[in-house]
Design a protein around this motif. Structure first.
Motif, PDB file in Angstrom:
ATOM      1  N   ARG A 205       6.485  -3.973   2.757  1.00  0.00           N
ATOM      2  CA  ARG A 205       7.388  -2.821   2.687  1.00  0.00           C
ATOM      3  C   ARG A 205       7.479  -2.316   1.243  1.00  0.00           C
ATOM      4  NH1 ARG A 205      13.505  -2.906   5.157  1.00  0.00           N
ATOM      5  NH2 ARG A 205      14.263  -0.970   4.238  1.00  0.00           N
ATOM      6  N   GLY A 206       7.219  -1.037   1.066  1.00  0.00           N
ATOM      7  CA  GLY A 206       7.261  -0.439  -0.263  1.00  0.00           C
ATOM      8  C   GLY A 206       6.012  -0.700  -1.086  1.00  0.00           C
ATOM      9  N   ARG A 207       5.005  -1.341  -0.505  1.00  0.00           N
ATOM     10  CA  ARG A 207       3.764  -1.639  -1.228  1.00  0.00           C
ATOM     11  C   ARG A 207       2.688  -0.634  -0.839  1.00  0.00           C
ATOM     12  NH1 ARG A 207       4.061  -6.855  -3.723  1.00  0.00           N
ATOM     13  NH2 ARG A 207       6.064  -7.746  -3.133  1.00  0.00           N
ATOM     14  N   GLY A 208       1.876  -0.251  -1.809  1.00  0.00           N
ATOM     15  CA  GLY A 208       0.798   0.684  -1.526  1.00  0.00           C
ATOM     16  C   GLY A 208      -0.416   0.023  -0.907  1.00  0.00           C
ATOM     17  N   ASP A 209      -0.722  -1.207  -1.357  1.00  0.00           N
ATOM     18  CA  ASP A 209      -1.928  -1.896  -0.912  1.00  0.00           C
ATOM     19  C   ASP A 209      -1.587  -3.339  -0.566  1.00  0.00           C
ATOM     20  OD1 ASP A 209      -4.302   0.084  -1.626  1.00  0.00           O
ATOM     21  OD2 ASP A 209      -2.843   0.161  -3.261  1.00  0.00           O
ATOM     22  N   ALA A 210      -1.895  -3.733   0.657  1.00  0.00           N
ATOM     23  CA  ALA A 210      -1.553  -5.075   1.124  1.00  0.00           C
ATOM     24  C   ALA A 210      -2.598  -5.555   2.119  1.00  0.00           C
ATOM     25  CB  ALA A 210      -0.169  -5.079   1.776  1.00  0.00           C
ATOM     26  N   VAL A 211      -2.749  -6.864   2.198  1.00  0.00           N
ATOM     27  CA  VAL A 211      -3.613  -7.492   3.196  1.00  0.00           C
ATOM     28  C   VAL A 211      -2.753  -8.467   3.986  1.00  0.00           C
ATOM     29  CG1 VAL A 211      -5.585  -9.008   3.580  1.00  0.00           C
ATOM     30  CG2 VAL A 211      -5.699  -7.273   1.784  1.00  0.00           C
ATOM     31  N   LEU A 328     -10.401  -5.816  -2.694  1.00  0.00           N
ATOM     32  CA  LEU A 328      -9.394  -4.791  -2.387  1.00  0.00           C
ATOM     33  C   LEU A 328      -8.297  -4.666  -3.436  1.00  0.00           C
ATOM     34  CD1 LEU A 328      -9.044  -5.534   1.424  1.00  0.00           C
ATOM     35  CD2 LEU A 328     -10.316  -3.658   0.364  1.00  0.00           C
ATOM     36  N   ASN A 329      -8.120  -5.672  -4.294  1.00  0.00           N
ATOM     37  CA  ASN A 329      -7.110  -5.618  -5.349  1.00  0.00           C
ATOM     38  C   ASN A 329      -5.724  -5.271  -4.799  1.00  0.00           C
ATOM     39  OD1 ASN A 329      -6.770  -3.695  -8.461  1.00  0.00           O
ATOM     40  ND2 ASN A 329      -6.045  -5.723  -7.947  1.00  0.00           N
ATOM     41  N   PRO A 330      -5.249  -6.029  -3.775  1.00  0.00           N
ATOM     42  CA  PRO A 330      -3.960  -5.699  -3.161  1.00  0.00           C
ATOM     43  C   PRO A 330      -2.776  -6.182  -3.992  1.00  0.00           C
ATOM     44  CG  PRO A 330      -4.836  -7.669  -2.160  1.00  0.00           C
ATOM     45  CD  PRO A 330      -5.877  -7.202  -3.146  1.00  0.00           C
ATOM     46  N   PRO A 363      -7.595  -9.095 -10.968  1.00  0.00           N
ATOM     47  CA  PRO A 363      -6.989  -8.719  -9.683  1.00  0.00           C
ATOM     48  C   PRO A 363      -5.978  -9.748  -9.176  1.00  0.00           C
ATOM     49  CG  PRO A 363      -9.307  -9.286  -9.417  1.00  0.00           C
ATOM     50  CD  PRO A 363      -9.060  -9.182 -10.878  1.00  0.00           C
ATOM     51  N   LEU A 364      -6.244 -11.034  -9.420  1.00  0.00           N
ATOM     52  CA  LEU A 364      -5.309 -12.049  -8.941  1.00  0.00           C
ATOM     53  C   LEU A 364      -3.958 -11.941  -9.633  1.00  0.00           C
ATOM     54  CD1 LEU A 364      -4.738 -14.508  -7.191  1.00  0.00           C
ATOM     55  CD2 LEU A 364      -5.650 -15.951  -9.020  1.00  0.00           C
TER      56      LEU A 364
END
Length: 414
Positions: A205-211, A328-330, A363-364
């Motif tokens: 929620r509120g995140r642009g990029d997630a897995v 993906l750099n989530p 990315p991590l």
């Protein structure tokens, strides 16, 4: 496929309602800021949702010296939604109000050898009937049924194209369900359902990029990219469980060897246990759920075999998650579904440690790895939102026809 103005209008109506559910009560001004839509467009869409009785006016708030702002909130009793989670070993069904609170639940076990389409359909129909009866909801209030089934699905035709764990090919699932269920039906798979549930109410929620990593009998990754659900060109995005982890490794139901799923899905975990300790009392050969639950209890008790199995499973899982982080750099990776829920913090701790050994540092550093915080079945919750989206789409079709006939004023374009 190019989106029509009606598609855009439906998507905007859906997004406004999503924000109202998340923020109730809220003002039109706050909705415009949250959605990026103009105030005039938001006002029109709010008006439509008020007409549909999906939301209600709930008073006013002060606005720093200006006119008081009208507040709206979701009308929880304005309708009901059913979410169906068809998994390889069970059918779980939940009935929700419009605020997506659970009103009733039902579950049917799918035993080995009982996964023919007509058997699964009978379980779904019985459970759907049960939750409506439990809640005492009038049939007319049920806006639709969202159905999640493992594997690759065609949302438009309602066909379960391929479910490798059951060897289903081109099963007309929604047509079969329509013979027993009179409500509107909407099909997708658990990867998308879990991702939407996390996007609406969970760690995304509120995140642009997630897995959202789905860990059950099968394994996959729901993708949230640019703030929205990523489906891919054929609604097949996220089949990460069928990417190769070990060259010439274990045979997978999909026909390939060494897939991620064969090492971190529930049957893969059972294989990890059998390889490490063939005679282990923790292994229940015909019961995935009982084996995973026994492992979880044994880890809590410090059993060295159980600890080692979870550590081995986490190593395989972390190698695959590191690939997702690098690719993906989530902002967040969410471990979801029943295996993740049962193994919990011990699995999460091992995964975090192992991902740090595989993923690139930059990315991590921007990625959190967490367990799903959703207390109910995330697949049912996500499936219910598909029914909500479908209901709003059908409303949009009726509204467009009325507009074209000149009976109502054309609203500003969204």
């Amino acid at each position: 496929m190019k989106r029509t103005s009606r598609d855009i209008r439906t998507a905007n109506r859906y997004e406004v309602l999503r924000q109202i559910i998340a923020r109730s009560p809220t003002s039109r001004q706050e909705l415009a800021a949250a959605t990026g839509l103009s105030l005039a467009t938001v006002a029109t869409l709010v008006g439509e949702l008020l007409d549909l009785r999906m939301i209600t006016e709930v008073g006013f708030e002060d606005s720093a010296g200006g006119r008081p702002r009208g507040l709206v909130a979701v009308n929880a009793t304005g309708g009901a939604l059913i979410g169906v989670d068809i998994a390889e070993t069970y059918v779980h069904v939940e009935l929700f109000d419009l605020a997506l609170n659970v009103l009733a639940r039902a579950e049917k076990d799918i035993r080995p050898g009982e996964s023919r389409p007509e058997q699964v359909v009978a379980h779904v129909a019985a459970a759907a009937g049960s939750v409506v009866a439990q809640a005492g909801v009038e049939a007319a209030r049920v806006l639709g049924v969202g159905v999640s089934v493992p594997g690759q699905v065609d949302r438009e035709t309602g066909i379960a194209e391929y479910a490798p764990n059951w060897d289903w090919h081109d099963v007309p699932l929604l047509d079969l369900l329509r013979e027993h269920i009179a409500y509107p039906l909407y099909l997708d798979n658990p990867l998308r359902a879990c991702a939407v549930a996390e996007l609406w109410f969970g760690a995304a929620r509120g995140r642009g990029d997630a897995v959202v990593v789905n860990l059950g009998t099968g394994v996959g990754a729901g993708l949230v990219l640019g703030g929205g659900l990523h489906r891919g060109v054929s609604n097949s995005a996220g089949e990460w469980g069928h990417t190769t982890l070990v060259l010439d490794g274990r045979l997978c139901h999909c026909g390939n060897h060494g897939c991620v799923e064969t090492y971190v899905g529930a049957p893969g975990i059972m294989r990890n246990l059998a390889d490490l300790s063939p005679g282990s009392a923790l292994l229940r050969p015909d019961d995935q759920t009982a084996t995973v639950e026994a492992l979880a209890r044994a880890v809590a008790d410090g059993d060295p075999v159980a600890v080692e199995v979870v550590r081995d499973t986490a190593r395989y899982l972390a190698a695959g998650i590191a690939d997702l982080v690098n690719l993906l750099n989530p902002e967040v990776v969410v471990l979801s579904s029943w295996v993740a829920a049962r193994l919990g913090e011990p699995l999460l701790d091992e995964v975090r440690e192992a991902v740090a050994r595989h993923a690139l540092r930059r990315p991590l550093a921007a990625t959190e790895i967490v367990l799903s915080p959703i207390p109910t079945d995330p697949v049912c919750l996500g499936a219910a939102t598909f029914a909500l989206e479908g209901a709003l789409s059908s409303v949009g079709q009726r509204s467009t026809r009325r507009e074209e006939s000149g009976r109502i004023r054309t609203a500003p374009s969204a």
